[in-house]
Design a protein around this motif. Sequence first.
Motif, short mmCIF file in Angstrom:
data_model
loop_
_atom_site.label_atom_id
_atom_site.label_comp_id
_atom_site.label_asym_id
_atom_site.label_seq_id
_atom_site.Cartn_x
_atom_site.Cartn_y
_atom_site.Cartn_z
N TRP A 62 12.00 0.90 5.20
CA TRP A 62 10.73 0.17 5.34
C TRP A 62 9.56 0.94 4.74
CZ3 TRP A 62 6.89 2.64 8.04
CH2 TRP A 62 7.28 3.65 8.90
N ALA A 63 9.68 2.27 4.67
CA ALA A 63 8.58 3.09 4.13
C ALA A 63 8.30 2.75 2.67
CB ALA A 63 8.90 4.57 4.27
N ASN A 64 9.33 2.34 1.92
CA ASN A 64 9.14 1.97 0.52
C ASN A 64 8.19 0.79 0.35
OD1 ASN A 64 10.87 3.84 -0.82
ND2 ASN A 64 12.64 2.70 -0.06
N LYS A 68 2.63 4.53 1.17
CA LYS A 68 2.37 4.95 -0.21
C LYS A 68 3.10 6.26 -0.49
CE LYS A 68 -1.45 5.87 -3.41
NZ LYS A 68 -2.93 5.96 -3.56
N LYS A 69 3.89 6.27 -1.55
CA LYS A 69 4.68 7.46 -1.85
C LYS A 69 3.83 8.55 -2.48
CE LYS A 69 6.50 6.04 -6.40
NZ LYS A 69 7.75 5.74 -7.15
N ARG A 87 11.79 11.90 -0.57
CA ARG A 87 10.39 11.89 -0.99
C ARG A 87 9.48 11.73 0.22
NH1 ARG A 87 8.12 11.46 -5.74
NH2 ARG A 87 10.14 10.93 -6.69
N PHE A 88 8.36 12.43 0.18
CA PHE A 88 7.34 12.27 1.22
C PHE A 88 6.47 11.04 0.92
CE2 PHE A 88 8.22 16.78 1.94
CZ PHE A 88 8.21 16.84 3.32
N TYR A 89 6.12 10.32 1.98
CA TYR A 89 5.21 9.18 1.89
C TYR A 89 4.00 9.45 2.78
CZ TYR A 89 8.41 6.13 -0.69
OH TYR A 89 9.19 5.57 -1.66
N LYS A 90 2.85 8.92 2.40
CA LYS A 90 1.66 9.04 3.23
C LYS A 90 1.82 8.13 4.45
CE LYS A 90 -1.51 10.24 -0.54
NZ LYS A 90 -2.75 9.85 -1.26
N LEU A 107 9.01 11.79 5.53
CA LEU A 107 10.09 11.65 4.56
C LEU A 107 10.68 10.24 4.61
CD1 LEU A 107 11.99 15.03 5.03
CD2 LEU A 107 10.75 14.29 3.00
N ASN A 108 11.23 9.81 3.49
CA ASN A 108 11.87 8.51 3.41
C ASN A 108 13.32 8.67 2.96
OD1 ASN A 108 12.30 6.13 0.97
ND2 ASN A 108 12.10 5.51 3.09
N THR A 109 14.22 7.93 3.61
CA THR A 109 15.62 7.93 3.20
C THR A 109 16.16 6.51 3.30
OG1 THR A 109 17.75 9.05 3.46
CG2 THR A 109 16.61 8.40 5.47
N ALA A 110 17.36 6.30 2.77
CA ALA A 110 17.95 4.97 2.73
C ALA A 110 18.30 4.46 4.12
CB ALA A 110 19.20 5.00 1.85
N ARG A 111 18.58 3.17 4.19
CA ARG A 111 18.95 2.51 5.45
C ARG A 111 20.16 3.19 6.08
NH1 ARG A 111 22.54 -1.59 6.88
NH2 ARG A 111 21.83 -2.97 8.54
#
Length: 373
Positions: A62-64, A68-69, A87-90, A107-111
């Motif tokens: 959901w972060a994608n 904002k990346k 990747r880090f997201y704001k 951080l963001n990762t896949a489902r």
Amino acid sequence: MKIQFLIFAFFSLTQLVLGQKFQDTIPFRNDLGLIIIPVSFNGIEKQFAFDTGAEYSVAYDWANIELKKTNKTINIVSSSGLSTKMRFYKSGTINIGSRKITGHRILNTARNEIFSCHNIDGILGVDIIKELNWKIDFKKKLLVMYPSDYMPNDLDSMHELEFNFTHNHPYVYMQRKGNRFKFLLDTGAGKSSNISQKDYNLTNIDDFPQVEVYSGNYDVNGLFTATKPKVFQFPKSSSKNVKISPIIYYNNQKSSKIGNNLWEGLSLFLSLKKNQLYVSSSEIEEVYNSYPCYVSYHKGVMRIMSIVKGSAIWNLGVRQGDEVLRYNERQFEDFCSLDQYQRQLTKSEELVTIELKSGIKVTVSKSENLKIK
């Protein structure tokens, strides 16, 4: 005298209001043995696992869409040994109870299939946890949040453990026969506690009764890794004035950790900045209570995912990976429905009937399970 009394009363009321303002009580659910709480991102509520074993907070896919990346990335090594670039997201504005956090990156990762099944949107790591003090009531399923400099009065009735927060990792130390053991306090480990190869050899654990389990686990990336741990009762050890005897899983791990099962029915107080951990009991002995096998949905069919070597179902020739036709006379055609049904069932003492493709049909129970003491 009256003026002095009014001043005193005003001061006392102010302190009470401030005290209430700086104490948030958050109910949690404990799916998968985790502490799952609501966390809002820019006004949208998410469900996050409170994970003292995670150095960074993590959001799933959901972060994608919602965040904002940034250009900053980091390599994270999962429990399966897989290195993944994240990747880090704001984060925008984060709200936990009455607390507002801004200027943070997540951080963001896949489902993650198993987390998505239980409506878990991410992991709250020590990058945020360390900024506050926490009381975890596992019996009432309440998480109480305090400022990092606040120590509640009821600590007088609790018992301090030997504890240290270093390099963004919280550790509990236990002493036995002159040996000192270090365990990561990992509230994201769910139920199980593990021991490292070094500590396993140091304690001559082979001298203690144990069972062997053909099992597996899903890591933060949702990958399934087959394991074959030995399970045993760790000998009673001391952590300051607390006596502890956890159930331990050993499978050549590089490090040791304590999961949430050890604290079942108890309360913890955690202050990372003050290097303090308290528990509500001075005697803790974990009980091994599990079905001798576990079924999951994997690669399009129901399969035996966990089985205790030497149990009655094992002695019938059933092994990890064997295909299951019916579970309690029911057929499941997706991971989530089976996982949710089975986890609810395992909270009880009910008998479970398993029918395999091989023709074997067997009923298992917790009371049939092997004793490790």
